[in-house]
Design a protein around this motif. Structure first.
Motif, mmCIF file in Angstrom:
data_model
loop_
_atom_site.group_PDB
_atom_site.id
_atom_site.type_symbol
_atom_site.label_atom_id
_atom_site.label_comp_id
_atom_site.label_asym_id
_atom_site.label_seq_id
_atom_site.Cartn_x
_atom_site.Cartn_y
_atom_site.Cartn_z
ATOM 1 N N GLU A 67 51.808 55.721 40.120
ATOM 2 C CA GLU A 67 51.466 54.437 40.706
ATOM 3 C C GLU A 67 51.643 53.317 39.684
ATOM 4 O OE1 GLU A 67 48.263 56.675 40.389
ATOM 5 O OE2 GLU A 67 49.856 57.839 41.296
ATOM 6 N N GLU A 68 51.996 52.165 40.191
ATOM 7 C CA GLU A 68 52.189 50.986 39.338
ATOM 8 C C GLU A 68 51.157 49.920 39.713
ATOM 9 O OE1 GLU A 68 55.406 47.354 38.760
ATOM 10 O OE2 GLU A 68 55.876 49.086 40.024
ATOM 11 N N VAL A 69 50.447 49.396 38.712
ATOM 12 C CA VAL A 69 49.504 48.315 38.955
ATOM 13 C C VAL A 69 50.292 47.017 39.086
ATOM 14 C CG1 VAL A 69 47.526 47.023 38.087
ATOM 15 C CG2 VAL A 69 47.688 49.496 37.686
ATOM 16 N N LYS A 70 50.196 46.392 40.238
ATOM 17 C CA LYS A 70 51.012 45.204 40.519
ATOM 18 C C LYS A 70 50.284 43.919 40.154
ATOM 19 C CE LYS A 70 53.912 43.252 44.172
ATOM 20 N NZ LYS A 70 54.334 43.390 45.584
ATOM 21 N N ARG A 71 49.014 43.781 40.569
ATOM 22 C CA ARG A 71 48.242 42.584 40.265
ATOM 23 C C ARG A 71 46.758 42.905 40.319
ATOM 24 N NH1 ARG A 71 50.509 41.299 45.399
ATOM 25 N NH2 ARG A 71 52.039 39.984 44.378
ATOM 26 N N ALA A 72 45.954 41.982 39.800
ATOM 27 C CA ALA A 72 44.498 42.151 39.796
ATOM 28 C C ALA A 72 43.834 40.840 40.195
ATOM 29 C CB ALA A 72 44.009 42.605 38.426
ATOM 30 N N ILE A 73 42.656 40.961 40.840
ATOM 31 C CA ILE A 73 41.856 39.808 41.236
ATOM 32 C C ILE A 73 40.493 39.933 40.582
ATOM 33 C CG2 ILE A 73 40.731 38.634 43.169
ATOM 34 C CD1 ILE A 73 43.032 39.514 44.939
ATOM 35 N N PHE A 74 40.017 38.845 39.985
ATOM 36 C CA PHE A 74 38.699 38.829 39.359
ATOM 37 C C PHE A 74 37.783 37.937 40.190
ATOM 38 C CE2 PHE A 74 41.803 39.761 36.125
ATOM 39 C CZ PHE A 74 41.206 40.767 35.377
ATOM 40 N N THR A 75 36.592 38.435 40.494
ATOM 41 C CA THR A 75 35.651 37.685 41.318
ATOM 42 C C THR A 75 34.413 37.307 40.521
ATOM 43 O OG1 THR A 75 34.499 39.664 42.103
ATOM 44 C CG2 THR A 75 36.427 38.952 43.360
ATOM 45 N N SER A 76 33.694 36.318 41.007
ATOM 46 C CA SER A 76 32.472 35.854 40.344
ATOM 47 C C SER A 76 31.243 36.613 40.815
ATOM 48 C CB SER A 76 32.277 34.356 40.593
ATOM 49 O OG SER A 76 32.207 34.095 41.992
ATOM 50 N N GLU A 77 31.400 37.462 41.838
ATOM 51 C CA GLU A 77 30.289 38.236 42.376
ATOM 52 C C GLU A 77 30.648 39.721 42.382
ATOM 53 O OE1 GLU A 77 29.250 36.834 46.231
ATOM 54 O OE2 GLU A 77 28.968 34.746 45.594
ATOM 55 N N LYS A 78 29.643 40.542 42.304
ATOM 56 C CA LYS A 78 29.847 41.991 42.365
ATOM 57 C C LYS A 78 30.387 42.360 43.746
ATOM 58 C CE LYS A 78 27.556 45.941 40.302
ATOM 59 N NZ LYS A 78 26.269 46.478 39.804
ATOM 60 N N ILE A 79 31.374 43.247 43.765
ATOM 61 C CA ILE A 79 32.097 43.552 44.997
ATOM 62 C C ILE A 79 31.384 44.656 45.782
ATOM 63 C CG2 ILE A 79 34.273 44.431 45.921
ATOM 64 C CD1 ILE A 79 35.596 43.155 43.418
ATOM 65 N N ILE A 111 37.447 40.195 50.505
ATOM 66 C CA ILE A 111 36.535 40.827 49.552
ATOM 67 C C ILE A 111 35.114 40.369 49.858
ATOM 68 C CG2 ILE A 111 35.913 41.088 47.115
ATOM 69 C CD1 ILE A 111 38.815 40.482 46.410
ATOM 70 N N LEU A 112 34.209 41.306 50.027
ATOM 71 C CA LEU A 112 32.801 40.989 50.278
ATOM 72 C C LEU A 112 32.036 41.045 48.972
ATOM 73 C CD1 LEU A 112 30.461 40.477 52.297
ATOM 74 C CD2 LEU A 112 30.208 42.967 52.458
ATOM 75 N N GLY A 113 31.454 39.906 48.585
ATOM 76 C CA GLY A 113 30.636 39.847 47.386
ATOM 77 C C GLY A 113 29.161 39.970 47.727
ATOM 78 N N GLN A 114 28.309 39.488 46.831
ATOM 79 C CA GLN A 114 26.861 39.568 47.051
ATOM 80 C C GLN A 114 26.361 38.467 47.993
ATOM 81 O OE1 GLN A 114 24.871 42.134 45.710
ATOM 82 N NE2 GLN A 114 26.888 42.932 45.227
ATOM 83 N N GLY A 115 26.989 37.297 47.936
ATOM 84 C CA GLY A 115 26.549 36.201 48.793
ATOM 85 C C GLY A 115 27.690 35.437 49.420
ATOM 86 N N SER A 116 28.917 35.855 49.134
ATOM 87 C CA SER A 116 30.097 35.152 49.650
ATOM 88 C C SER A 116 31.167 36.146 50.068
ATOM 89 C CB SER A 116 30.677 34.200 48.585
ATOM 90 O OG SER A 116 29.728 33.265 48.162
ATOM 91 N N MET A 117 32.118 35.638 50.842
ATOM 92 C CA MET A 117 33.308 36.402 51.182
ATOM 93 C C MET A 117 34.514 35.681 50.590
ATOM 94 S SD MET A 117 34.702 37.661 54.896
ATOM 95 C CE MET A 117 33.254 38.715 55.098
ATOM 96 N N PHE A 118 35.415 36.422 49.947
ATOM 97 C CA PHE A 118 36.586 35.847 49.301
ATOM 98 C C PHE A 118 37.836 36.315 50.053
ATOM 99 C CE2 PHE A 118 33.264 36.590 46.197
ATOM 100 C CZ PHE A 118 33.152 35.361 45.547
#
Length: 465
Positions: free
Chosen positions: A428-440, A453-460
């Motif tokens: 497998e090849e890692v293509k890209r990554a996303i960093f969030t401000s809340e735990k996923i 992406i569902l965080g602790q208090g927000s949806m991204f």
């Protein structure tokens, strides 16, 4: 150059009537077919949002429907109908009823024209399925128990009860668009060992167990054994033997290790075009279940199909994560703390991804070159090093989004098995990554180029082009 569009939505307060603090969102389900979103709340209630488009929203709108607690499980179901080229999306829920002595099944259909979610009336003639028009549902006369698991497919769904150690397979027929469905119980499976996940896609029922998955052909469960001339066996009594470790039940049925007792309805007519292009069962299976007249009475006798685990004739097979270690064990023995298959998602009609409880992803494939061999399936561990907590795929795409449950989500691209021959290839090849401000908490692909992406208090929401 890759252009990324992103937005952040604060999670909604499901109802002003809730006491402070309101229940938080624990997980969500998304249906790409209808673009519908279902939010699970911590009090087991659900909020439904049809035609949900996160990148065009500045805030969450009021939900189309609020399903009150208690709700024990939920799933999306797709119904094919001759009147429409596209399947209809139905949302199905279960709840304990009469103090948990029964299960209440309720159906909700998403109307794409009105963009609302409406309750469906349910029709059934089975003795253990009692229609409750007041609640727009049907009461299933089995004990609810501590936990239920729903999994929806095309015209069929599976219901697993932990307490009863059984899986029921149902067929659903759309009687009137956006108004009424008919529910038919097709099969009952007795499980010897616990089931931790279920997938019912592309003509297969796949059960996640300890140290692997068990694959059963869905057509056999719904329609019965098919003869060489294409006709369906109406006797429904396929006796091909059992494994030595099997045991005989009091009613004369045979049960093997993690075996099954299948109770299904006889089929009287050949069904043409049973599987759609993508491999899932179409609406025409109902001619096989009910007969071409569409009539079904309780006078029809239940037939029993018995089969040996892993038999070629019935197509049932168990695939272990650690195949070499499993081969050296006696059937009655278990591995020490074996990993559990906790999530199964379809990549294509011939490929499924399986996540085990240690955070490792496995690729389950049905290679055409292995057809007719002792085992037509293959299980391979992926090489990614991240301990995966959540993952999401879309059928037909090679990309997989994975998360460790912390603050990052990675997109990996699976190799093309047809062109990868060496050990250095096929990784497998890692293509890209996303960093969030809340735990996923959860991730889901809404399109090939978009992810929620569902965080602790927000949806991204992220989309690439």
């Amino acid at each position: 150059m890759v252009i990324v569009e992103a937005c952040q939505l604060a999670l909604p307060n499901p109802s002003l009537s809730y006491p402070f603090p309101p229940p938080h969102i624990t997980s969500f389900l998304f249906d790409p077919n209808s673009l519908s979103l279902a939010l699970h709340h911590s009090d087991t209630s659900l909020s439904l949002y049809p035609s949900f488009s996160p990148l065009s929203l500045s805030s969450f709108p009021p939900p189309s429907s609020l399903i009150p607690a208690p709700t024990s499980s939920a799933a999306f179901l797709h119904l094919h109908h001759p009147s429409s080229p596209n399947p209809f999306s139905v949302f199905l829920t279960t709840s304990p009823f009469h103090g948990g002595t029964s299960v209440l099944l309720r159906f909700f259909m998403f109307n794409p024209t009105r963009k609302v979610c409406s309750k469906l009336r349910v029709r059934s003639t089975h003795r253990d399925l009692k229609v409750d028009d007041k609640r727009f549902g049907v009461v299933f006369a089995v004990s609810h128990g501590v936990s239920l698991k729903l999994e929806g497919g095309s015209n069929v769904f599976a219901l697993y009860s932990v307490s009863n150690s059984k899986i029921w397979v149902f067929a659903v027929k759309l009687v009137t668009e956006f108004e009424e469905v008919k529910l038919m119980k097709c099969a009952v499976i007795d499980c010897v060992f616990p089931v931790f996940s279920i997938s019912i896609k592309f003509g297969h029922l796949i059960l996640g167990e300890e140290n692997g998955v068990r694959v059963l052909p869905l057509r056999s469960l719904v329609k019965g054994k098919t003869k060489k001339d294409g006709r369906v066996n109406s006797r429904r009594n396929v006796n091909v033997g059992v494994e030595k470790s099997g045991s005989k039940l009091h009613n004369g049925l045979i049960q093997g290790p993690n075996g099954t007792e299948l109770v299904v309805y006889p089929n009287r007519h050949r069904v043409h075009n049973v599987e759609a292009a993508e491999g899932s069962l179409t609406d025409e299976l109902y001619d096989g279940v009910e007969g071409k007249t569409g009539k079904h009475t309780e006078s029809v006798k239940l037939r029993t199909m018995k089969f040996r685990l892993g038999s070629k004739e019935c197509g049932e097979c168990f695939l272990a994560f650690n195949i070499e270690e499993a081969k050296n064990l006696e059937p009655s023995k278990k591995l020490e703390k074996p990993p559990k298959a906790i999530s199964i998602q379809a990549l294509s009609p011939s490929k499924f991804l399986v996540l085990d409880s240690t955070g490792v992803l496995h690729l389950l494939s049905f290679p055409s070159s292995a057809r007719g061999s002792e085992s037509p399936y293959q299980m391979k561990q992926l090489t990614q090093k991240m301990k995966v907590c959540k993952f999401s795929v879309l059928p037909g795409a090679q990309a997989v989004w994975i998360s460790d449950g912390q603050y990052t989500v990675h997109e990996i691209v699976l190799p093309d098995e047809e062109t990868s021959n060496s050990e250095t290839d096929g990784k497998e090849e890692v293509k890209r990554a996303i960093f969030t401000s809340e735990k996923i908490q959860d991730v889901v692909l809404v399109a090939i180029d978009a992810i929620l992406i569902l965080g602790q208090g927000s949806m991204f929401a992220y989309a690439t082009s």
